[in-house]
Design a protein around this motif. Structure first.
Motif, PDB file in Angstrom:
ATOM      1  N   LEU A   4       0.678  -1.392   0.054  1.00 13.85           N
ATOM      2  CA  LEU A   4      -0.024  -0.046  -0.051  1.00 13.85           C
ATOM      3  C   LEU A   4       0.844   1.357   0.000  1.00 13.85           C
ATOM      4  O   LEU A   4       0.242   2.419  -0.494  1.00 13.85           O
ATOM      5  CB  LEU A   4      -0.915   0.065   1.234  1.00 13.85           C
ATOM      6  CG  LEU A   4      -1.992  -1.068   1.368  1.00 13.85           C
ATOM      7  CD1 LEU A   4      -2.845  -0.853   2.683  1.00 13.85           C
ATOM      8  CD2 LEU A   4      -2.798  -0.813   0.017  1.00 13.85           C
ATOM      9  N   SER A   6       2.120   2.657   2.515  1.00 10.65           N
ATOM     10  CA  SER A   6       1.682   3.240   3.863  1.00 10.65           C
ATOM     11  C   SER A   6       2.342   2.917   4.867  1.00 10.65           C
ATOM     12  O   SER A   6       2.504   1.610   5.105  1.00 10.65           O
ATOM     13  CB  SER A   6      -0.037   3.326   3.874  1.00 10.65           C
ATOM     14  OG  SER A   6      -0.464   3.799   4.982  1.00 10.65           O
ATOM     15  N   VAL A   9      -1.670   0.262   8.405  1.00 11.26           N
ATOM     16  CA  VAL A   9      -2.817  -0.445   7.679  1.00 11.26           C
ATOM     17  C   VAL A   9      -3.920  -0.974   8.650  1.00 11.26           C
ATOM     18  O   VAL A   9      -3.726  -1.608   9.702  1.00 11.26           O
ATOM     19  CB  VAL A   9      -2.191  -1.842   7.076  1.00 11.26           C
ATOM     20  CG1 VAL A   9      -3.242  -2.544   6.487  1.00 11.26           C
ATOM     21  CG2 VAL A   9      -0.942  -1.685   6.267  1.00 11.26           C
ATOM     22  N   SER A  10      -4.967  -0.388   8.727  1.00 13.58           N
ATOM     23  CA  SER A  10      -6.506  -0.740   9.288  1.00 13.58           C
ATOM     24  C   SER A  10      -6.782  -2.003   8.971  1.00 13.58           C
ATOM     25  O   SER A  10      -6.706  -2.757   8.109  1.00 13.58           O
ATOM     26  CB  SER A  10      -7.143   0.372   9.264  1.00 13.58           C
ATOM     27  OG  SER A  10      -7.923   0.401   7.938  1.00 13.58           O
ATOM     28  N   VAL A  12     -10.061  -2.390   8.315  1.00 13.06           N
ATOM     29  CA  VAL A  12     -10.894  -2.300   7.342  1.00 13.06           C
ATOM     30  C   VAL A  12     -10.153  -2.600   6.062  1.00 13.06           C
ATOM     31  O   VAL A  12     -10.581  -3.202   5.287  1.00 13.06           O
ATOM     32  CB  VAL A  12     -11.504  -0.681   7.514  1.00 13.06           C
ATOM     33  CG1 VAL A  12     -12.200  -0.553   6.133  1.00 13.06           C
ATOM     34  CG2 VAL A  12     -12.324  -0.811   8.649  1.00 13.06           C
ATOM     35  N   SER A  13      -8.794  -1.746   5.685  1.00 11.29           N
ATOM     36  CA  SER A  13      -8.087  -1.887   4.580  1.00 11.29           C
ATOM     37  C   SER A  13      -7.634  -3.609   4.505  1.00 11.29           C
ATOM     38  O   SER A  13      -7.763  -3.998   3.675  1.00 11.29           O
ATOM     39  CB  SER A  13      -6.909  -1.006   4.575  1.00 11.29           C
ATOM     40  OG  SER A  13      -6.006  -1.317   5.880  1.00 11.29           O
ATOM     41  N   LYS A  16     -10.769  -5.408   3.357  1.00 11.84           N
ATOM     42  CA  LYS A  16     -11.055  -5.185   2.069  1.00 11.84           C
ATOM     43  C   LYS A  16     -10.147  -5.835   0.923  1.00 11.84           C
ATOM     44  O   LYS A  16     -10.748  -6.393  -0.099  1.00 11.84           O
ATOM     45  CB  LYS A  16     -10.700  -3.543   1.790  1.00 11.84           C
ATOM     46  CG  LYS A  16     -11.228  -3.028   0.291  1.00 11.84           C
ATOM     47  CD  LYS A  16     -11.109  -1.463   0.158  1.00 11.84           C
ATOM     48  CE  LYS A  16     -11.582  -1.124  -1.223  1.00 11.84           C
ATOM     49  NZ  LYS A  16     -11.621   0.427  -1.130  1.00 11.84           N
ATOM     50  N   ARG A  17      -8.895  -5.847   1.454  1.00 12.91           N
ATOM     51  CA  ARG A  17      -8.002  -6.775   0.393  1.00 12.91           C
ATOM     52  C   ARG A  17      -7.980  -8.093   0.519  1.00 12.91           C
ATOM     53  O   ARG A  17      -8.237  -8.767  -0.624  1.00 12.91           O
ATOM     54  CB  ARG A  17      -6.535  -6.501   0.858  1.00 12.91           C
ATOM     55  CG  ARG A  17      -5.534  -7.378   0.209  1.00 12.91           C
ATOM     56  CD  ARG A  17      -4.531  -7.091   0.869  1.00 12.91           C
ATOM     57  NE  ARG A  17      -3.395  -8.542   0.739  1.00 12.91           N
ATOM     58  CZ  ARG A  17      -2.634  -8.515  -0.327  1.00 12.91           C
ATOM     59  NH1 ARG A  17      -2.518  -7.529  -1.038  1.00 12.91           N
ATOM     60  NH2 ARG A  17      -1.768  -9.837  -0.438  1.00 12.91           N
ATOM     61  N   THR A  21     -16.129  -6.518  -0.169  1.00 13.89           N
ATOM     62  CA  THR A  21     -17.077  -5.663   0.503  1.00 13.89           C
ATOM     63  C   THR A  21     -17.856  -6.334   1.733  1.00 13.89           C
ATOM     64  O   THR A  21     -18.007  -5.448   2.645  1.00 13.89           O
ATOM     65  CB  THR A  21     -18.052  -5.121  -0.623  1.00 13.89           C
ATOM     66  OG1 THR A  21     -17.466  -4.497  -1.623  1.00 13.89           O
ATOM     67  CG2 THR A  21     -18.963  -4.131  -0.074  1.00 13.89           C
ATOM     68  N   VAL A  24     -15.760  -6.091   4.873  1.00 12.70           N
ATOM     69  CA  VAL A  24     -15.325  -4.662   5.221  1.00 12.70           C
ATOM     70  C   VAL A  24     -16.846  -4.382   6.151  1.00 12.70           C
ATOM     71  O   VAL A  24     -16.705  -3.648   7.260  1.00 12.70           O
ATOM     72  CB  VAL A  24     -15.369  -3.721   4.200  1.00 12.70           C
ATOM     73  CG1 VAL A  24     -15.288  -2.096   4.771  1.00 12.70           C
ATOM     74  CG2 VAL A  24     -14.105  -3.855   3.366  1.00 12.70           C
ATOM     75  N   ASP A 229     -14.274   8.846  10.339  1.00 19.59           N
ATOM     76  CA  ASP A 229     -13.889   8.075   9.045  1.00 19.59           C
ATOM     77  C   ASP A 229     -15.126   7.375   8.261  1.00 19.59           C
ATOM     78  O   ASP A 229     -15.048   7.578   6.973  1.00 19.59           O
ATOM     79  CB  ASP A 229     -12.838   7.032   9.539  1.00 19.59           C
ATOM     80  CG  ASP A 229     -12.069   6.477   8.047  1.00 19.59           C
ATOM     81  OD1 ASP A 229     -11.696   7.184   7.100  1.00 19.59           O
ATOM     82  OD2 ASP A 229     -11.933   5.333   7.883  1.00 19.59           O
TER      83      ASP A 229
END
Length: 335
Positions: A4, A6, A9-10, A12-13, A16-17, A21, A24, A229
């Protein structure tokens, strides 16, 4: 983190990966459920303590607690909140030490040999709830720059220290309350300790209130950020809407059912923690390792493979479905 680009990494992410959906949405729902259930429990228990100590009505004590600690989170800077939280943590350690020293003088060592294995399964949701730190692991990995040995050490030691404290606390409770292990009834051990030893009452109240206060601050800050968020609100600003949505529902629910403390803890542990931190991490790891659509960037770092992941998911689901069955039977019994 590398993929990512980044530093953080949450959950949620990650969902999602690996889970899409639907994953999530379930993560979001479970996260909200845990936080609201625990905030309800914290307000209910703190208001009971304040009512007993100050002699004011329950609705006044619940409102006072919510406004005081919620106001600190809303108006306080990070430095002020950190200072207050640090003071609370220091006071918790001091009161816990004093409580153990005072209460342990009446320990009956033979009581520690009493067992009630039939009551053990009821403790699993609370055990899961007591060791919730998994939502901090992504932040931990970021702060330690992905150093695997340091991450392992932090997780193992970070789990071992509270485990030792819990075992000491369990020994004090089981050793000072005769027949407590054999009763099998769901009762408040702090209330039992107060009734068996009058000198520990004020210490118990102080310890309970301080522990609830610092937990309440953390969950309010976490939930307001998550809601902001979720609603795509601008960051870096005080958000009246997020704090209203965070603070008001737990206050109302705690007043509607003053005896909701244990119910909220049980529901949060069973249906929140065991889903979000029991089933989902194992499912995400399974998808990361064995899905044809994904290629794992590194080799698996936890041994056991499918057997370990199946054990984690299966164990969590077994507790969840057994609790669902028990709740259904209780509802049928009421009718």
């Amino acid at each position: 983190m590398c993929e990512l680009g980044s530093g953080s990494v949450s959950l949620v992410s990650m969902a999602k990966r690996t889970l899409g959906t639907a994953g999530v949405r379930t993560v979001c729902f479970s996260y909200l459920f845990i936080h609201y259930a625990l905030l309800v429990a914290y307000v209910a228990r703190s208001s009971e303590i304040l009512t007993n100590s100050l002699g004011i009505p329950l609705w006044e004590s619940a409102t006072l607690f919510s406004l005081a600690f919620g106001g600190l989170c809303y108006f306080g800077s990070q430095r002020v909140i950190g200072a207050v939280n640090g003071f609370l943590v220091f006071s918790i350690i001091a009161s816990f030490t004093l409580l153990v020293v005072v209460a342990s003088g009446n320990i009956q060592w033979s009581s520690l040999l009493e067992t009630n294995f039939a009551a053990a399964p009821q403790s699993i949701p609370i055990i899961a709830l007591s060791f919730v730190y998994q939502n901090v692991v992504p932040v931990l990995c970021t702060n330690l720059e992905g150093d695997l040995s340091k991450v392992r050490k932090a997780i193992v030691l970070g789990t071992a220290i509270p485990l030792a404290l819990f075992l000491v606390w369990d020994a004090v409770i089981l050793g000072t309350i005769p027949g407590f292990a054999e009763s099998g009834a769901i009762t408040d051990p702090l209330q039992q300790l107060r009734s068996s030893n009058g000198t520990v009452g004020p210490i118990v109240e102080a310890f309970s209130f301080l522990a609830i206060g610092t937990s309440y601050i953390g969950f309010v800050l976490g939930l307001t950020d998550f809601i902001a968020d979720l609603l795509k609100l601008p960051s870096g600003q005080n958000k009246p809407l997020t704090y209203l949505v965070t603070l008001f529902p737990p206050l109302v629910l705690s007043l509607l059912d003053p005896e909701i403390f244990f119910k909220a803890l049980d529901f949060a542990g069973t249906y929140g923690v065991l889903v979000l931190f029991g089933v989902f991490p194992a499912a995400m790891s399974w998808s990361e390792r064995y899905s044809n659509d994904l290629e794992a960037p590194i080799s698996p770092i936890v041994p056991g493979g499918k057997l370990t992941l199946s054990f984690v998911m299966g164990g969590a689901l077994l507790v969840i479905f057994s609790e669902v069955f028990k709740d259904i039977m209780q509802l049928q019994g009421l009718h």
